[in-house]
Design an enzyme around this catalytic site. Structure first.
Site, PDB file in Angstrom:
ATOM      1  N   ARG A  35     -11.918  -1.977  21.551  1.00 56.14           N
ATOM      2  CA  ARG A  35     -10.845  -3.147  21.058  1.00 56.14           C
ATOM      3  C   ARG A  35      -9.715  -3.286  21.941  1.00 56.14           C
ATOM      4  NH1 ARG A  35      -8.652  -2.502  14.876  1.00 56.14           N
ATOM      5  NH2 ARG A  35      -7.798  -0.730  15.866  1.00 56.14           N
ATOM      6  N   TYR A  54       0.983  -1.216  -0.099  1.00 56.49           N
ATOM      7  CA  TYR A  54      -0.006   0.068  -0.131  1.00 56.49           C
ATOM      8  C   TYR A  54       0.916   1.379  -0.004  1.00 56.49           C
ATOM      9  CZ  TYR A  54      -3.345   3.339   1.904  1.00 56.49           C
ATOM     10  OH  TYR A  54      -3.863   4.563   2.439  1.00 56.49           O
ATOM     11  N   TYR A  83       3.276  -6.499  17.120  1.00 60.61           N
ATOM     12  CA  TYR A  83       3.728  -5.749  15.957  1.00 60.61           C
ATOM     13  C   TYR A  83       4.343  -4.341  16.454  1.00 60.61           C
ATOM     14  CZ  TYR A  83       2.991  -2.264  12.588  1.00 60.61           C
ATOM     15  OH  TYR A  83       3.025  -1.192  11.680  1.00 60.61           O
ATOM     16  N   ASP A 108      11.976 -12.974  -0.527  1.00 63.09           N
ATOM     17  CA  ASP A 108      11.607 -12.988   0.918  1.00 63.09           C
ATOM     18  C   ASP A 108      12.622 -12.592   1.648  1.00 63.09           C
ATOM     19  OD1 ASP A 108      10.864 -13.801   3.652  1.00 63.09           O
ATOM     20  OD2 ASP A 108       9.112 -14.701   2.734  1.00 63.09           O
ATOM     21  N   LEU A 110      -9.657   0.961  10.097  1.00 65.18           N
ATOM     22  CA  LEU A 110     -11.064   1.696   9.904  1.00 65.18           C
ATOM     23  C   LEU A 110     -11.442   1.944   8.582  1.00 65.18           C
ATOM     24  CD1 LEU A 110     -13.320   3.026  11.442  1.00 65.18           C
ATOM     25  CD2 LEU A 110     -12.006   5.074  11.509  1.00 65.18           C
ATOM     26  N   LYS A 154       8.464  -3.040  15.768  1.00 69.72           N
ATOM     27  CA  LYS A 154       9.068  -1.841  15.258  1.00 69.72           C
ATOM     28  C   LYS A 154       9.935  -1.201  16.280  1.00 69.72           C
ATOM     29  CE  LYS A 154       6.609  -1.570  11.430  1.00 69.72           C
ATOM     30  NZ  LYS A 154       7.140  -1.917  10.185  1.00 69.72           N
ATOM     31  N   GLY A 171      -6.185  -3.376  23.451  1.00 74.07           N
ATOM     32  CA  GLY A 171      -4.716  -2.761  23.021  1.00 74.07           C
ATOM     33  C   GLY A 171      -4.986  -1.346  22.393  1.00 74.07           C
ATOM     34  N   SER A 191       6.276   3.153  13.035  1.00 71.72           N
ATOM     35  CA  SER A 191       4.788   3.728  13.400  1.00 71.72           C
ATOM     36  C   SER A 191       4.702   4.363  14.669  1.00 71.72           C
ATOM     37  CB  SER A 191       4.016   2.146  13.628  1.00 71.72           C
ATOM     38  OG  SER A 191       2.789   2.411  13.945  1.00 71.72           O
TER      39      SER A 191
HETATM   40  P1  NAD Z   1       1.555  -3.718   3.011  1.00 72.73           P
HETATM   41  O1  NAD Z   1       1.114  -4.966   3.676  1.00 72.73           O
HETATM   42  O2  NAD Z   1       0.242  -3.438   2.108  1.00 72.73           O
HETATM   43  O3  NAD Z   1       2.877  -3.683   2.374  1.00 72.73           O
HETATM   44  C1  NAD Z   1       4.005  -4.530   2.588  1.00 72.73           C
HETATM   45  C2  NAD Z   1       4.647  -5.196   1.710  1.00 72.73           C
HETATM   46  O4  NAD Z   1       5.677  -5.902   1.878  1.00 72.73           O
HETATM   47  C3  NAD Z   1       3.595  -6.308   0.924  1.00 72.73           C
HETATM   48  O5  NAD Z   1       3.763  -5.902  -0.443  1.00 72.73           O
HETATM   49  C4  NAD Z   1       4.254  -7.563   1.365  1.00 72.73           C
HETATM   50  O6  NAD Z   1       3.868  -8.473   0.229  1.00 72.73           O
HETATM   51  C5  NAD Z   1       5.711  -7.231   1.592  1.00 72.73           C
HETATM   52  N1  NAD Z   1       6.349  -8.249   2.496  1.00 72.73           N
HETATM   53  C6  NAD Z   1       5.866  -8.470   3.735  1.00 72.73           C
HETATM   54  N2  NAD Z   1       6.924  -9.253   4.231  1.00 72.73           N
HETATM   55  C7  NAD Z   1       7.663  -9.446   3.324  1.00 72.73           C
HETATM   56  C8  NAD Z   1       9.034 -10.179   3.367  1.00 72.73           C
HETATM   57  N3  NAD Z   1       9.475 -10.928   4.464  1.00 72.73           N
HETATM   58  N4  NAD Z   1       9.874 -10.206   2.366  1.00 72.73           N
HETATM   59  C9  NAD Z   1       9.576  -9.261   1.238  1.00 72.73           C
HETATM   60  N5  NAD Z   1       8.528  -8.786   1.327  1.00 72.73           N
HETATM   61  C10 NAD Z   1       7.544  -8.781   2.393  1.00 72.73           C
HETATM   62  O7  NAD Z   1       1.628  -2.735   4.059  1.00 72.73           O
HETATM   63  P2  NAD Z   1       1.882  -1.121   4.148  1.00 72.73           P
HETATM   64  O8  NAD Z   1       0.512  -0.517   4.802  1.00 72.73           O
HETATM   65  O9  NAD Z   1       2.137  -0.524   2.726  1.00 72.73           O
HETATM   66  O10 NAD Z   1       2.652  -0.820   5.226  1.00 72.73           O
HETATM   67  C11 NAD Z   1       4.299  -0.676   4.706  1.00 72.73           C
HETATM   68  C12 NAD Z   1       5.021  -0.289   5.940  1.00 72.73           C
HETATM   69  O11 NAD Z   1       4.448   0.526   6.688  1.00 72.73           O
HETATM   70  C13 NAD Z   1       5.120  -1.492   6.882  1.00 72.73           C
HETATM   71  O12 NAD Z   1       6.497  -1.915   7.498  1.00 72.73           O
HETATM   72  C14 NAD Z   1       4.201  -1.260   7.997  1.00 72.73           C
HETATM   73  O13 NAD Z   1       4.384  -1.898   9.361  1.00 72.73           O
HETATM   74  C15 NAD Z   1       4.255   0.272   8.179  1.00 72.73           C
HETATM   75  N6  NAD Z   1       3.275   0.974   8.763  1.00 72.73           N
HETATM   76  C16 NAD Z   1       2.073   0.844   8.241  1.00 72.73           C
HETATM   77  C17 NAD Z   1       0.963   1.596   8.782  1.00 72.73           C
HETATM   78  C18 NAD Z   1      -0.379   1.274   8.255  1.00 72.73           C
HETATM   79  O14 NAD Z   1      -1.336   1.829   8.794  1.00 72.73           O
HETATM   80  N7  NAD Z   1      -0.515   1.015   6.699  1.00 72.73           N
HETATM   81  C19 NAD Z   1       1.023   2.437   9.745  1.00 72.73           C
HETATM   82  C20 NAD Z   1       2.460   2.542  10.270  1.00 72.73           C
HETATM   83  C21 NAD Z   1       3.234   1.798   9.547  1.00 72.73           C
HETATM   84  C1  UD1 Z   2      -2.574   0.979  14.718  1.00 69.15           C
HETATM   85  C2  UD1 Z   2      -1.287   1.622  14.966  1.00 69.15           C
HETATM   86  C3  UD1 Z   2      -0.545   2.148  13.911  1.00 69.15           C
HETATM   87  C4  UD1 Z   2      -0.373   0.822  13.162  1.00 69.15           C
HETATM   88  C5  UD1 Z   2      -1.499   0.057  12.659  1.00 69.15           C
HETATM   89  C6  UD1 Z   2      -1.340  -0.930  11.778  1.00 69.15           C
HETATM   90  C7  UD1 Z   2      -1.763   2.888  17.063  1.00 69.15           C
HETATM   91  C8  UD1 Z   2      -2.205   4.301  17.725  1.00 69.15           C
HETATM   92  N1  UD1 Z   2      -1.726   2.945  15.755  1.00 69.15           N
HETATM   93  O1  UD1 Z   2      -3.459   1.647  14.080  1.00 69.15           O
HETATM   94  O2  UD1 Z   2       0.693   2.637  14.420  1.00 69.15           O
HETATM   95  O3  UD1 Z   2       0.673   0.921  12.213  1.00 69.15           O
HETATM   96  O4  UD1 Z   2      -2.382  -0.242  13.850  1.00 69.15           O
HETATM   97  O5  UD1 Z   2      -2.647  -1.544  11.580  1.00 69.15           O
HETATM   98  O6  UD1 Z   2      -1.458   1.893  17.905  1.00 69.15           O
HETATM   99  N2  UD1 Z   2     -11.826   1.351  14.588  1.00 69.15           N
HETATM  100  C9  UD1 Z   2     -13.394   1.042  14.451  1.00 69.15           C
HETATM  101  N3  UD1 Z   2     -13.860  -0.020  13.995  1.00 69.15           N
HETATM  102  C10 UD1 Z   2     -13.471  -0.679  13.096  1.00 69.15           C
HETATM  103  C11 UD1 Z   2     -11.809  -0.585  12.934  1.00 69.15           C
HETATM  104  C12 UD1 Z   2     -11.099   0.562  13.585  1.00 69.15           C
HETATM  105  O7  UD1 Z   2     -14.137   1.568  15.459  1.00 69.15           O
HETATM  106  O8  UD1 Z   2     -13.845  -1.713  12.519  1.00 69.15           O
HETATM  107  C13 UD1 Z   2     -11.081   2.237  15.385  1.00 69.15           C
HETATM  108  C14 UD1 Z   2     -10.368   1.843  16.184  1.00 69.15           C
HETATM  109  O9  UD1 Z   2     -10.858   1.567  17.368  1.00 69.15           O
HETATM  110  C15 UD1 Z   2      -9.225   2.984  16.122  1.00 69.15           C
HETATM  111  C16 UD1 Z   2      -9.560   3.563  14.909  1.00 69.15           C
HETATM  112  O10 UD1 Z   2     -10.651   3.344  14.479  1.00 69.15           O
HETATM  113  O11 UD1 Z   2      -9.794   3.969  17.223  1.00 69.15           O
HETATM  114  C17 UD1 Z   2      -8.218   3.312  13.883  1.00 69.15           C
HETATM  115  O12 UD1 Z   2      -8.062   1.917  13.969  1.00 69.15           O
HETATM  116  P1  UD1 Z   2      -7.281   1.344  12.847  1.00 69.15           P
HETATM  117  O13 UD1 Z   2      -7.322   1.918  11.458  1.00 69.15           O
HETATM  118  O14 UD1 Z   2      -7.157  -0.103  12.958  1.00 69.15           O
HETATM  119  O15 UD1 Z   2      -5.650   2.058  13.346  1.00 69.15           O
HETATM  120  P2  UD1 Z   2      -4.984   1.965  14.520  1.00 69.15           P
HETATM  121  O16 UD1 Z   2      -5.378   0.991  15.474  1.00 69.15           O
HETATM  122  O17 UD1 Z   2      -4.952   3.450  15.146  1.00 69.15           O
END
Ligand code: NAD
Ligand code: UD1
Length: 354
Positions: free
Chosen positions: A302, A19, A157, A66, A207, A161, A304, A132
């Site tokens: 939820r 993403y 998770y 991988d 969400l 990080k 955590g 994160s």
């Molecule tokens: P995503 O799952 O869409 O992308 C991760 C990609 O990494 C995928 O294409 C997956 O196939 C690949 N991948 C996973 N494990 C692998 C491995 N062992 N070797 C090679 N490829 C591998 O996730 P995203 O939302 O794009 O997140 C990217 C990064 O940002 C992650 O490190 C995630 O923890 C961090 N992050 C995401 C969010 C969020 O809400 N999306 C928030 C904070 C941090």
């Molecule tokens: C969390 C982490 C973020 C992490 C991400 C990965 C925190 C503060 N944030 O995001 O750093 O990278 O997870 O997935 O720990 N909610 C609902 N209903 C739903 C889904 C979500 O009410 O069906 C609410 C949750 O309770 C939360 C908000 O929406 O309050 C956002 O949730 P979500 O999108 O899952 O992200 P975080 O949990 O904040």
């Protein structure tokens, strides 16, 4: 015709088909970098690469690998010899990490260790890491800035990080690595073309995709997790950031890192808007700007979940010369456009209810 990329700086993007990675690849290509994606496609597919090419009109290479395979990772780095690595590849579901902690340590921590080993082996010293806001754990004062202590991780998770940040820190302290650690708040939304976006496999935990799929009637209703928090409307507060704004921050971070002369350095930046928004405010804004009603109910908290989390992004605003440009409306409209374009999925997801 596709643009070529001779004599451009080479960047290896792990998890570049995911993403945030895919949106970042577009910004890198638009800026003139040569990009190689390394991905195992465990949470993405090669069709994303085709769409990156379509949007950027630029050639992009990818390799299926991988990161847990050290030999393969080493040979890719040695052969490609990038200027820098942007490391997105990881598993990211908080809920799944509670069920399968080993999976998260194996994938996120072992993947990180192998990547650092492969970088050292091939003489690549620059890294940008996807961290994160979850590393902050429970905090009492908001917004949080980068000087806040990292408190007890609330789940595996978050712990993975924290560990990765420490490993990178040591490579910068004791080896001559240079690093930028980016702590994302809540990325949502999609590219304006609606060709790429967030596409979680199975039922989403997050969400925004749950809202768009509920609006699309793929799910009957959304459960709001808790309405008894000590917040103005009782629901949790987060800092939602448009994924395109987030992607642009990576290009700024890369310029910052590559221009930095000192070795042994590490910089940490919060990437958020600085604005806290409640779950109910997100739902209402979605309804207002799309005209589609969301069927929702209140459920228990939820496990955590932190009641409140939002960023102080001043450091990134100043040192990276970056700030967010897109509002919640743009985040939600682009997520909805992406959902509608992906409606083919509808039939397979309906099966959960039939
Ligand atoms: P995503 O799952 O869409 O992308 C991760 C990609 O990494 C995928 O294409 C997956 O196939 C690949 N991948 C996973 N494990 C692998 C491995 N062992 N070797 C090679 N490829 C591998 O996730 P995203 O939302 O794009 O997140 C990217 C990064 O940002 C992650 O490190 C995630 O923890 C961090 N992050 C995401 C969010 C969020 O809400 N999306 C928030 C904070 C941090
Ligand atoms: C969390 C982490 C973020 C992490 C991400 C990965 C925190 C503060 N944030 O995001 O750093 O990278 O997870 O997935 O720990 N909610 C609902 N209903 C739903 C889904 C979500 O009410 O069906 C609410 C949750 O309770 C939360 C908000 O929406 O309050 C956002 O949730 P979500 O999108 O899952 O992200 P975080 O949990 O904040």
């Amino acid at each position: 015709m596709l643009k070529s990329y001779k004599n451009k700086k080479k960047i290896l993007v792990t998890g570049g088909a995911g993403y945030i990675g895919s949106h970042t690849c577009i910004e890198l290509l638009n800026t003139g970098y040569d990009v190689l994606i390394l991905d195992n496609f465990s949470n993405s597919s090669t069709s994303v690469i085709k769409n990156i090419k379509k949007i950027s009109k630029t050639r992009i290479n990818y390799i299926q690998c991988d990161l847990r395979d050290l030999a393969d990772t080493k040979s890719i780095l040695k052969k490609y010899k990038p200027e820098a690595v942007i490391h997105f590849a990881a598993l990211k579901s908080v809920i799944e990490s509670v069920r399968k902690p080993y999976h998260y340590f194996s994938n996120n921590v072992s993947g990180m260790i192998n990547l650092l080993g492969a970088m050292e082996y091939s003489g690549v010293k620059n890294i940008i890491f996807s961290s994160s806001c979850t590393v902050y754990g429970k905090q009492n004062n908001f917004p949080v800035d980068e000087k806040c202590s990292l408190n007890q991780a609330q789940n595996p998770y978050a712990h993975s990080k924290q560990i990765c940040e420490k490993l990178i820190q040591d490579m910068c302290n004791y080896n001559d690595f240079k690093a930028v650690i980016l702590r994302y708040f809540n990325p949502i939304g999609a590219h304006s073309s609606a060709l790429i976006g967030e596409n979680p496999i199975g039922i989403p935990d997050n969400l925004a995709p749950f809202i768009t799929r509920t609006a699309h009637k793929i799910y009957k209703e959304l459960t709001v997790f808790g309405n008894d928090y000590k917040t103005p409307d009782g629901t949790c507060i987060r800092d939602y950031i448009h994924v395109v704004d987030l992607a642009k921050a990576h290009v700024k971070s890369l310029d910052y890192l590559l221009n930095k002369q000192e070795k042994f350095t590490i910089d940490v930046f919060n990437l958020g808007t600085g604005k806290g928004v409640s779950v109910l405010e997100v739902i209402r804004e979605f309804e207002r700007c799309t005209g589609v009603k969301i069927n929702y109910k209140f459920g228990p908290r939820r496990k955590g979940d932190l009641p409140v989390m939002y960023a102080n992004p001043a450091k990134a605003n100043k040192l990276l010369n970056w700030k967010t440009e897109l509002a919640l409306k743009e985040m939600l409209v682009s997520a909805w456009k992406w959902e509608l374009r992906n409606c083919k999925r509808e039939f397979s997801f309906r099966n959960y209810y039939e």
